[in-house]
Scaffold this motif. Structure first.
Motif, PDB file in Angstrom:
ATOM      1  N   ALA A  96       4.287   8.095  10.153  1.00 32.05           N
ATOM      2  CA  ALA A  96       5.666   7.656   9.924  1.00 32.05           C
ATOM      3  C   ALA A  96       6.029   7.772   8.443  1.00 32.05           C
ATOM      4  CB  ALA A  96       5.851   6.224  10.410  1.00 32.05           C
ATOM      5  N   HIS A  97       5.056   7.511   7.575  1.00 31.28           N
ATOM      6  CA  HIS A  97       5.273   7.666   6.137  1.00 31.28           C
ATOM      7  C   HIS A  97       5.533   9.136   5.794  1.00 31.28           C
ATOM      8  CE1 HIS A  97       4.203   7.767   1.818  1.00 31.28           C
ATOM      9  NE2 HIS A  97       4.502   6.489   1.808  1.00 31.28           N
ATOM     10  N   GLN A  98       4.788  10.017   6.455  1.00 34.93           N
ATOM     11  CA  GLN A  98       5.013  11.453   6.244  1.00 34.93           C
ATOM     12  C   GLN A  98       6.417  11.862   6.681  1.00 34.93           C
ATOM     13  OE1 GLN A  98       3.160  13.757   4.497  1.00 34.93           O
ATOM     14  NE2 GLN A  98       1.840  14.651   6.064  1.00 34.93           N
ATOM     15  N   ILE A  99       6.892  11.272   7.779  1.00 31.89           N
ATOM     16  CA  ILE A  99       8.237  11.587   8.257  1.00 31.89           C
ATOM     17  C   ILE A  99       9.282  11.092   7.264  1.00 31.89           C
ATOM     18  CG2 ILE A  99       9.916  11.028  10.071  1.00 31.89           C
ATOM     19  CD1 ILE A  99       7.550  11.226  12.055  1.00 31.89           C
ATOM     20  N   ASN A 119       2.083  12.303  -0.958  1.00 28.92           N
ATOM     21  CA  ASN A 119       3.531  12.148  -1.062  1.00 28.92           C
ATOM     22  C   ASN A 119       3.926  11.178  -2.166  1.00 28.92           C
ATOM     23  OD1 ASN A 119       3.953  13.751   1.270  1.00 28.92           O
ATOM     24  ND2 ASN A 119       3.637  11.969   2.588  1.00 28.92           N
ATOM     25  N   LEU A 120       2.941  10.503  -2.752  1.00 26.94           N
ATOM     26  CA  LEU A 120       3.208   9.419  -3.690  1.00 26.94           C
ATOM     27  C   LEU A 120       2.806   9.773  -5.115  1.00 26.94           C
ATOM     28  CD1 LEU A 120       1.915   6.398  -1.557  1.00 26.94           C
ATOM     29  CD2 LEU A 120       4.302   7.122  -1.890  1.00 26.94           C
ATOM     30  N   ASN A 146      14.538  26.204   9.224  1.00 30.27           N
ATOM     31  CA  ASN A 146      14.540  26.376  10.686  1.00 30.27           C
ATOM     32  C   ASN A 146      13.259  25.876  11.343  1.00 30.27           C
ATOM     33  OD1 ASN A 146      17.100  27.751  10.639  1.00 30.27           O
ATOM     34  ND2 ASN A 146      16.011  29.546   9.830  1.00 30.27           N
ATOM     35  N   ALA A 147      12.381  25.275  10.577  1.00 33.57           N
ATOM     36  CA  ALA A 147      11.082  24.879  11.123  1.00 33.57           C
ATOM     37  C   ALA A 147      11.215  23.736  12.117  1.00 33.57           C
ATOM     38  CB  ALA A 147      10.147  24.482   9.987  1.00 33.57           C
ATOM     39  N   ARG A 148      10.485  23.835  13.194  1.00 36.03           N
ATOM     40  CA  ARG A 148      10.302  22.713  14.123  1.00 36.03           C
ATOM     41  C   ARG A 148       9.019  22.017  13.699  1.00 36.03           C
ATOM     42  NH1 ARG A 148       8.616  25.208  18.174  1.00 36.03           N
ATOM     43  NH2 ARG A 148       8.704  23.460  19.639  1.00 36.03           N
ATOM     44  N   ILE A 149       9.148  20.770  13.252  1.00 38.12           N
ATOM     45  CA  ILE A 149       8.029  20.076  12.609  1.00 38.12           C
ATOM     46  C   ILE A 149       7.632  18.847  13.417  1.00 38.12           C
ATOM     47  CG2 ILE A 149       7.224  18.983  10.479  1.00 38.12           C
ATOM     48  CD1 ILE A 149       9.467  20.482   9.002  1.00 38.12           C
ATOM     49  N   GLY A 150       6.330  18.656  13.554  1.00 36.51           N
ATOM     50  CA  GLY A 150       5.779  17.437  14.126  1.00 36.51           C
ATOM     51  C   GLY A 150       4.725  16.880  13.185  1.00 36.51           C
ATOM     52  N   VAL A 151       4.463  15.579  13.302  1.00 36.01           N
ATOM     53  CA  VAL A 151       3.488  14.923  12.440  1.00 36.01           C
ATOM     54  C   VAL A 151       2.619  13.994  13.273  1.00 36.01           C
ATOM     55  CG1 VAL A 151       3.119  13.565  10.343  1.00 36.01           C
ATOM     56  CG2 VAL A 151       5.200  14.929  10.573  1.00 36.01           C
ATOM     57  N   TYR A 152       1.329  13.978  12.956  1.00 35.28           N
ATOM     58  CA  TYR A 152       0.430  12.988  13.539  1.00 35.28           C
ATOM     59  C   TYR A 152      -0.538  12.507  12.467  1.00 35.28           C
ATOM     60  CZ  TYR A 152      -3.567  16.259  13.816  1.00 35.28           C
ATOM     61  OH  TYR A 152      -4.608  17.112  13.515  1.00 35.28           O
ATOM     62  N   CYS A 153      -1.223  11.421  12.764  1.00 34.34           N
ATOM     63  CA  CYS A 153      -2.241  10.880  11.855  1.00 34.34           C
ATOM     64  C   CYS A 153      -3.369  10.332  12.718  1.00 34.34           C
ATOM     65  CB  CYS A 153      -1.632   9.818  10.938  1.00 34.34           C
ATOM     66  SG  CYS A 153      -0.871   8.439  11.817  1.00 34.34           S
ATOM     67  N   SER A 167       0.830  -1.204   0.000  1.00 30.00           N
ATOM     68  CA  SER A 167       0.000   0.000   0.000  1.00 30.00           C
ATOM     69  C   SER A 167       0.867   1.258   0.000  1.00 30.00           C
ATOM     70  CB  SER A 167      -0.943  -0.008   1.213  1.00 30.00           C
ATOM     71  OG  SER A 167      -0.226  -0.219   2.415  1.00 30.00           O
ATOM     72  N   GLY A 168       1.860   1.277  -0.881  1.00 26.71           N
ATOM     73  CA  GLY A 168       2.700   2.464  -1.000  1.00 26.71           C
ATOM     74  C   GLY A 168       3.579   2.740   0.194  1.00 26.71           C
ATOM     75  N   ASN A 169       3.796   1.726   1.022  1.00 26.23           N
ATOM     76  CA  ASN A 169       4.628   1.822   2.232  1.00 26.23           C
ATOM     77  C   ASN A 169       3.983   2.632   3.348  1.00 26.23           C
ATOM     78  OD1 ASN A 169       6.916   0.212   1.503  1.00 26.23           O
ATOM     79  ND2 ASN A 169       7.587   1.870   0.154  1.00 26.23           N
TER      80      ASN A 169
END
Length: 282
Positions: free
Chosen positions: A245-248, A206-207, A231-238, A98-100
């Motif tokens: 994790a795929h976004q990361i 992303n795909l 310089n961005a401080r970035i976080g990701v959630y789903c 499924s595209g990882n």
């Protein structure tokens, strides 16, 4: 492969599998609402790949505080990784069908646990099939026991308070489908909506159409349009810390580091004290 790499191509993997020391292959066949990952694996997988159960091996038991897929205890993950045959210094290649979007959970966990040479098969199983390469069926015997030692801290994580802070002073990306971000639907979690201040960035975007990651320069432009910069401080959630994790991984390809909020919306929405926003705007 080097520690900096995120992906391995099908052609590279085919060559590695013919070498004297092939990589460990992990098949993470999982999708929301589909409990038949092992059956899909049995029906056809890359020769030599070991099946990994996302719900039981890549996550701790669910709960309101940790969400639907809390991070596993590191000792449990190490036991599982050794069972998969992961050895010190031996590369690991991870894929799904499924595209990882599921396999990236294993990629993230192993990178977090400081396994340096772990990559995603770019294009996942679909790319292997499209190349006309063979599949193996059935359940193979267990691989030789690995000896890997896992240590935390290889990738950054954040909690609900940290996610809220990033949403107001940094950049917090919501990797779910846009309709879930807007709060129009919520198929599994307690409430609909998104973390106030979070920016919608659906993982699927992303795909490319063939399931491979978009080129790094295209991904960089995409994330820059969401507010990322040097310089961005970035976080990701789903929903539960899987597709985030795929976004990361996509952010890493684009040259950005980002922290994972493992509990994600499943944990945030289970806490009635946490606010929820709806609509297109952060």
């Amino acid at each position: 492969m080097t520690a900096a790499r995120v992906t391995t191509t099908v052609a590279e993997l085919a060559g590695l599998l013919r070498s004297a020391e092939p990589p460990v292959m992990l098949d993470v066949r999982w999708a929301l609402g589909d409990p038949y990952g092992r059956a899909h694996y049995t029906a056809g997988h890359i020769p030599g790949a070991v099946y990994v159960d996302l719900d039981t091996e890549l996550a701790a038991p669910p709960g309101p505080e940790g969400g639907r897929h809390p991070l596993p205890d590191l000792a449990d993950l190490q036991d599982a990784a050794r069972k998969w045959g992961v050895r010190a210094g031996r590369p690991v290649v991870v894929y799904d069908d499924s595209g990882n979007t599921a396999a990236a959970r294993a990629w993230w966990l192993l990178r977090y646990a400081q396994v340096a040479e772990v990559t995603l098969l770019n294009g996942a199983l679909g790319a292997w099939r499209s190349a006309g390469l063979p599949l193996e069926t059935g359940l193979p015997g267990a691989p030789s026991e690995g000896d890997v030692v896992l240590r935390p801290g290889g990738l950054p994580v954040t909690d609900a308070d940290g996610a809220a802070e990033l949403a107001s002073t940094g950049l917090l990306l919501d990797a779910r489908a846009a309709e879930r971000y807007r709060g129009e639907v919520e198929p599994v979690d307690p409430r609909a909506g998104h973390i106030p201040g979070a920016v919608s960035a659906p993982t699927g975007e992303n795909l490319a159409a063939d399931g491979t990651f978009l080129p790094p320069e295209v991904l960089r432009e995409r994330f820059a349009g969401k507010g990322a910069d040097e310089n961005a401080r970035i976080g990701v959630y789903c929903g539960s810390g899987v597709t985030a994790a795929h976004q990361i991984a996509a952010l890493a390809l684009a040259g950005y580091a980002a922290a994972l909020f493992p509990g994600s919306w499943s944990a945030w929405s289970a806490d009635p004290a946490r606010p929820a926003a709806k609509g297109d705007r952060p």
